[in-house]
Design a protein around this motif. Structure first.
Motif, short mmCIF file in Angstrom:
data_model
loop_
_atom_site.label_atom_id
_atom_site.label_comp_id
_atom_site.label_asym_id
_atom_site.label_seq_id
_atom_site.Cartn_x
_atom_site.Cartn_y
_atom_site.Cartn_z
N VAL A 50 0.84 -1.20 0.00
CA VAL A 50 0.00 0.00 0.00
C VAL A 50 0.87 1.25 0.00
CG1 VAL A 50 -1.69 1.34 1.32
CG2 VAL A 50 -2.01 -1.13 0.99
N THR A 51 1.93 1.25 0.78
CA THR A 51 2.85 2.40 0.78
C THR A 51 3.39 2.65 -0.61
OG1 THR A 51 3.47 2.08 3.09
CG2 THR A 51 5.03 3.30 1.72
N ASN A 52 3.84 1.61 -1.30
CA ASN A 52 4.36 1.77 -2.66
C ASN A 52 3.29 2.32 -3.59
OD1 ASN A 52 6.89 0.87 -2.00
ND2 ASN A 52 6.62 -1.19 -2.84
N ALA A 53 2.07 1.80 -3.50
CA ALA A 53 0.99 2.26 -4.38
C ALA A 53 0.65 3.73 -4.11
CB ALA A 53 -0.24 1.39 -4.19
N VAL A 54 0.64 4.13 -2.85
CA VAL A 54 0.30 5.52 -2.50
C VAL A 54 1.44 6.46 -2.92
CG1 VAL A 54 -0.09 7.10 -0.56
CG2 VAL A 54 -1.31 4.91 -0.66
N GLN A 55 2.68 6.07 -2.68
CA GLN A 55 3.82 6.95 -2.97
C GLN A 55 4.19 6.99 -4.44
OE1 GLN A 55 7.08 5.73 -0.46
NE2 GLN A 55 6.26 6.82 1.31
N HIS A 56 4.11 5.86 -5.12
CA HIS A 56 4.64 5.78 -6.49
C HIS A 56 3.58 5.50 -7.54
CE1 HIS A 56 8.53 5.76 -4.55
NE2 HIS A 56 8.20 4.67 -3.87
N GLY A 57 2.38 5.15 -7.12
CA GLY A 57 1.32 4.83 -8.06
C GLY A 57 0.57 6.09 -8.49
N ALA A 58 -0.57 5.86 -9.08
CA ALA A 58 -1.41 6.97 -9.53
C ALA A 58 -2.87 6.56 -9.40
CB ALA A 58 -1.09 7.31 -10.98
N GLY A 59 -3.72 7.54 -9.21
CA GLY A 59 -5.15 7.27 -9.15
C GLY A 59 -5.55 6.55 -7.88
N SER A 60 -6.62 5.80 -7.97
CA SER A 60 -7.13 5.10 -6.79
C SER A 60 -6.32 3.84 -6.50
CB SER A 60 -8.61 4.74 -7.00
OG SER A 60 -8.73 3.86 -8.09
N VAL A 61 -6.43 3.36 -5.27
CA VAL A 61 -5.75 2.15 -4.83
C VAL A 61 -6.81 1.17 -4.33
CG1 VAL A 61 -4.13 1.17 -3.15
CG2 VAL A 61 -3.65 3.39 -4.21
N THR A 62 -6.73 -0.05 -4.82
CA THR A 62 -7.64 -1.11 -4.40
C THR A 62 -6.83 -2.25 -3.79
OG1 THR A 62 -9.13 -0.56 -6.22
CG2 THR A 62 -9.46 -2.68 -5.16
N LEU A 63 -7.31 -2.75 -2.66
CA LEU A 63 -6.64 -3.84 -1.96
C LEU A 63 -7.52 -5.08 -2.02
CD1 LEU A 63 -4.66 -3.43 1.27
CD2 LEU A 63 -6.13 -5.38 1.01
N GLY A 64 -6.92 -6.23 -2.24
CA GLY A 64 -7.66 -7.48 -2.29
C GLY A 64 -6.99 -8.55 -1.44
#
Length: 142
Positions: A50-64
């Motif tokens: 989640v940290t990687n997705a928030v810091q380096h990703g874009a748009g919304s984040v979905t966890l499964g």
């Protein structure tokens, strides 16, 4: 044993990793995954993805979360197509994927709705008897 799944959107902000970690820990415990050390390892994987997705990703984040008996997969999707890569740790970070590798059997990246999804299969759950107690009873562990 049947498959158990949960998917949810992650609110983006500084509390995203902690909130996601607690949600996954709660879900795993309800499903019968009660081994404290194993659950702590799962929590580290969630935090790092989640940290990687928030810091380096874009748009919304979905966890499964997907559970198939002793096997559990954690996935985190975001809107960036940039593939995460392990790098040398420094004062700004670089340890996240090393931790993910340490607590999983393997992890992969796949295309997902114009972005990517990182899927990490945790080490097998060590106590099958916990899951048999839970299966088919409709009851939660205390």
């Amino acid at each position: 044993m049947t498959a158990l799944t949960a998917h949810f959107d992650v609110p983006i902000g500084p509390d995203s990793p902690g909130t996601s970690r607690q949600a996954v820990v709660d879900i795993l415990r309800v499903w019968g995954y009660i081994d404290d050390l194993w659950v702590a390892d799962a929590a580290v994987v969630v935090s790092e993805l989640v940290t990687n997705a928030v810091q380096h990703g874009a748009g919304s984040v979905t966890l499964g979360i997907e559970a198939y008996g002793l096997h559990v997969i954690i996935s985190v999707a975001d809107g960036s197509s940039v593939i995460p890569r392990r790098r040398e740790p420094d004062g700004r970070g670089g340890r996240g994927l090393l931790l993910v590798e340490a607590f999983t059997q393997h992890w992969t990246v796949e295309d997902h709705q114009g972005g990517k999804r990182v899927r990490a299969e945790l080490q097998p759950y060590p106590r099958l008897e916990d899951l048999h107690t839970q299966a088919g009873t409709g009851r939660e562990h205390p």
